[in-house]
Design a protein around this motif. Structure first.
Motif, PDB file in Angstrom:
ATOM      1  N   ILE A  47       0.834  -1.207   0.000  1.00 27.55           N
ATOM      2  CA  ILE A  47       0.000   0.000   0.000  1.00 27.55           C
ATOM      3  C   ILE A  47       0.868   1.256   0.000  1.00 27.55           C
ATOM      4  O   ILE A  47       0.592   2.232  -0.710  1.00 27.55           O
ATOM      5  N   VAL A  48       1.940   1.239   0.798  1.00 29.02           N
ATOM      6  CA  VAL A  48       2.855   2.386   0.840  1.00 29.02           C
ATOM      7  C   VAL A  48       3.457   2.636  -0.547  1.00 29.02           C
ATOM      8  O   VAL A  48       3.524   3.772  -1.018  1.00 29.02           O
ATOM      9  N   PHE A  49       3.880   1.571  -1.213  1.00 31.25           N
ATOM     10  CA  PHE A  49       4.454   1.728  -2.560  1.00 31.25           C
ATOM     11  C   PHE A  49       3.438   2.345  -3.515  1.00 31.25           C
ATOM     12  O   PHE A  49       3.761   3.276  -4.266  1.00 31.25           O
ATOM     13  N   LEU A  50       2.215   1.841  -3.486  1.00 35.44           N
ATOM     14  CA  LEU A  50       1.177   2.363  -4.381  1.00 35.44           C
ATOM     15  C   LEU A  50       0.873   3.832  -4.101  1.00 35.44           C
ATOM     16  O   LEU A  50       0.798   4.657  -5.018  1.00 35.44           O
ATOM     17  N   VAL A  51       0.691   4.155  -2.825  1.00 36.08           N
ATOM     18  CA  VAL A  51       0.365   5.534  -2.446  1.00 36.08           C
ATOM     19  C   VAL A  51       1.495   6.472  -2.846  1.00 36.08           C
ATOM     20  O   VAL A  51       1.267   7.541  -3.437  1.00 36.08           O
ATOM     21  N   CYS A  52       2.731   6.069  -2.543  1.00 30.64           N
ATOM     22  CA  CYS A  52       3.876   6.927  -2.860  1.00 30.64           C
ATOM     23  C   CYS A  52       4.062   7.061  -4.373  1.00 30.64           C
ATOM     24  O   CYS A  52       4.378   8.147  -4.874  1.00 30.64           O
ATOM     25  N   ALA A  78       9.783   0.682   0.291  1.00 31.58           N
ATOM     26  CA  ALA A  78       8.546   0.892  -0.471  1.00 31.58           C
ATOM     27  C   ALA A  78       8.361   2.375  -0.788  1.00 31.58           C
ATOM     28  O   ALA A  78       7.922   2.740  -1.885  1.00 31.58           O
ATOM     29  N   VAL A  79       8.704   3.247   0.168  1.00 36.91           N
ATOM     30  CA  VAL A  79       8.641   4.696  -0.076  1.00 36.91           C
ATOM     31  C   VAL A  79       9.610   5.083  -1.185  1.00 36.91           C
ATOM     32  O   VAL A  79       9.262   5.815  -2.122  1.00 36.91           O
ATOM     33  N   PHE A  80      10.849   4.562  -1.098  1.00 37.52           N
ATOM     34  CA  PHE A  80      11.871   4.941  -2.070  1.00 37.52           C
ATOM     35  C   PHE A  80      11.543   4.392  -3.459  1.00 37.52           C
ATOM     36  O   PHE A  80      11.804   5.048  -4.476  1.00 37.52           O
TER      37      PHE A  80
END
Length: 458
Positions: A355-360, A398-400
């Motif tokens: 989810i973090v990857f998608l949102v970011c 995931a953020v990066f």
């Protein structure tokens, strides 16, 4: 004043809609800026727009980017008038003897210049487009391979500007390995999934092992039919600039007229703690000395071509100013806070990394903010990951990865703007060409983060 609501998405949606409908990124950014100013200022939106314009012009990052692109513009103009680029293209004929080899060299050079995605996006496009032109390769394909590789390689090599910044974020938020954020970043490198998948897709595209789809396929059919690798839609001036210096002189090519300034750029950039402005300035000085000594330029050419180089980058600088206006308005509208607030309730457990990857990724694509995104979201994501039992290093990667996805695809991001300029295509054409392949890398990354999340949860 409308803040921290779903209406904060309107400027971003306006940018994308107008850009696609008009095929003009500049018009899209201007429309997005006006929309944001209306949301913030109401009937006084003009004052808001002027204030935002002033804030963008005074932004230190805009100043830095303007210096970089102006110096590169001057360097490219010197390359063209001296014949350095055509010499390099002619010299490569001895070992680049096919379309596949020309594209593979493009990919390898982008990897080799991993220090910063601005550096490889500008340098590789400039150096390789004349080489690939010989084999009927569309300029958009060259740009797509460069952009699919530039940010991903910068995020997975731990000695790049990206890695240094992201490692500092990890350490700032208390996520360390052996006492350092750098150690945590190195430990997380296998989980920077988008970087690895995009890098592999760029290589497969260069090798011809992936089919051309969408805009790239249409461009290749057009080039096969017309023999012209330059895209449609260029003005007469832009076309003349792209073709200048393309003819060979019949003399023995001197590749070091191109390679020495580029090597100087890389070495000085490294020795000055990744200062690309210093590296670019040093490259310009070396080029002037080389070409004056060989009488490939006169003193008059030095000044006239410097002016031409600055003017050639005017459109890019305007795009940067408008892009930072939109970013500033997004901040004022609290778009990041709204996105985080809307998605935080579902950011839990093993699903959190995906989810973090998608949102970011979506946020970075929509706003053109990549490092800013990481600086805003990392302090939220890392404590949340620890609280729900998810490895914070995995959550950080995931953020990066999301930031790299945005840099690779965002229409008005600095990476797309610089890469499109270096190969001589419009930002919108380059973005549309990249999207199917970056989208595939994003889907694979989501799957990988789901697997990693369930495998490491708890």
């Amino acid at each position: 004043m409308i803040q921290n609501t779903a209406l904060a998405l309107l400027p971003v949606l306006t940018v994308l809609l107008v850009s696609v409908l008009t095929k003009r990124a500049l018009l899209g950014l201007l429309a997005g800026a006006v929309t944001g100013a209306i949301l913030l200022g109401g009937w006084g939106f003009f004052d808001t727009l002027v204030g935002t314009f002033g804030a963008s012009l005074s932004n230190e990052t805009v100043h830095w980017l303007a210096l970089v692109v102006v110096l590169f513009g001057i360097l490219i103009a010197y390359f063209n008038v001296s014949g350095a680029v055509s010499d390099f293209a002619e010299w490569t004929e001895r070992f680049v003897t096919s379309r596949r080899k020309s594209l593979l060299l493009t990919w390898l050079l982008t990897v080799a210049l991993f220090i910063d995605d601005y550096l490889n996006a500008l340098t590789v496009g400039t150096s390789m487009k004349r080489v690939t032109d010989r084999y009927g390769v569309p300029r958009t394909l060259v740009g797509a391979i460069v952009k699919l590789t530039s940010a991903p390689i910068a995020v997975i090599i731990p000695f790049s500007t990206w890695a240094v910044f992201f490692a500092a974020l990890l350490e700032q938020d208390g996520v360390t390995v052996n006492g350092s954020g750098f150690g945590a970043y190195v430990q997380g490198l296998p989980f920077v999934f988008f970087g690895w998948f995009a890098l592999a897709i760029g290589l497969l595209l260069a090798l011809g092992l992936l089919p051309l789809v969408g805009p790239l396929r249409r461009e290749q059919l057009r080039v096969d039919r017309t023999g012209d690798p330059l895209p449609e839609g260029l003005t007469a001036e832009e076309r003349a600039f792209e073709l200048s210096g393309a003819a060979t002189s019949g003399k023995r090519p001197l590749p070091f007229n191109f390679l020495l300034p580029i090597i100087t750029l890389i070495v000085v950039t490294i020795l000055t703690d990744i200062n690309i402005v210093a590296g670019s300035a040093a490259a310009v000085v070396v080029a002037i000395v080389l070409y004056l000594a060989q009488r490939r330029m006169t003193i008059r050419d030095v000044f006239e071509q410097a002016f031409e180089g600055v003017m050639s980058m005017g459109y890019v600088i305007i795009l940067f100013v408008l892009a930072f206006m939109v970013q500033h308005l997004n901040t004022e509208l609290q778009l990041a806070e709204w996105v985080i607030g809307a998605t935080e309730p579902v950011m839990h457990g093993a699903l959190l990394p995906a989810i973090v990857f998608l949102v970011c990724g979506v946020y970075a694509y929509a706003t053109g903010a990549f490092w800013d995104l990481a600086a805003v979201i990392t302090p939220v994501v890392l404590p949340l990951a620890i609280a729900v039992g998810v490895d914070p290093v995995l959550a950080g990667t995931a953020v990066f990865s999301g930031a790299a996805l945005g840099s690779t695809t965002c229409l008005y991001g600095d990476g797309i703007i610089l890469a499109s300029k270096s190969v001589g295509v419009k930002p919108l054409n380059l973005m549309l060409s990249i999207l199917p392949y970056a989208g595939a890398a994003a889907v694979l990354s989501v799957i990988a983060y789901l697997v990693a999340g369930f495998a490491t949860f708890g």
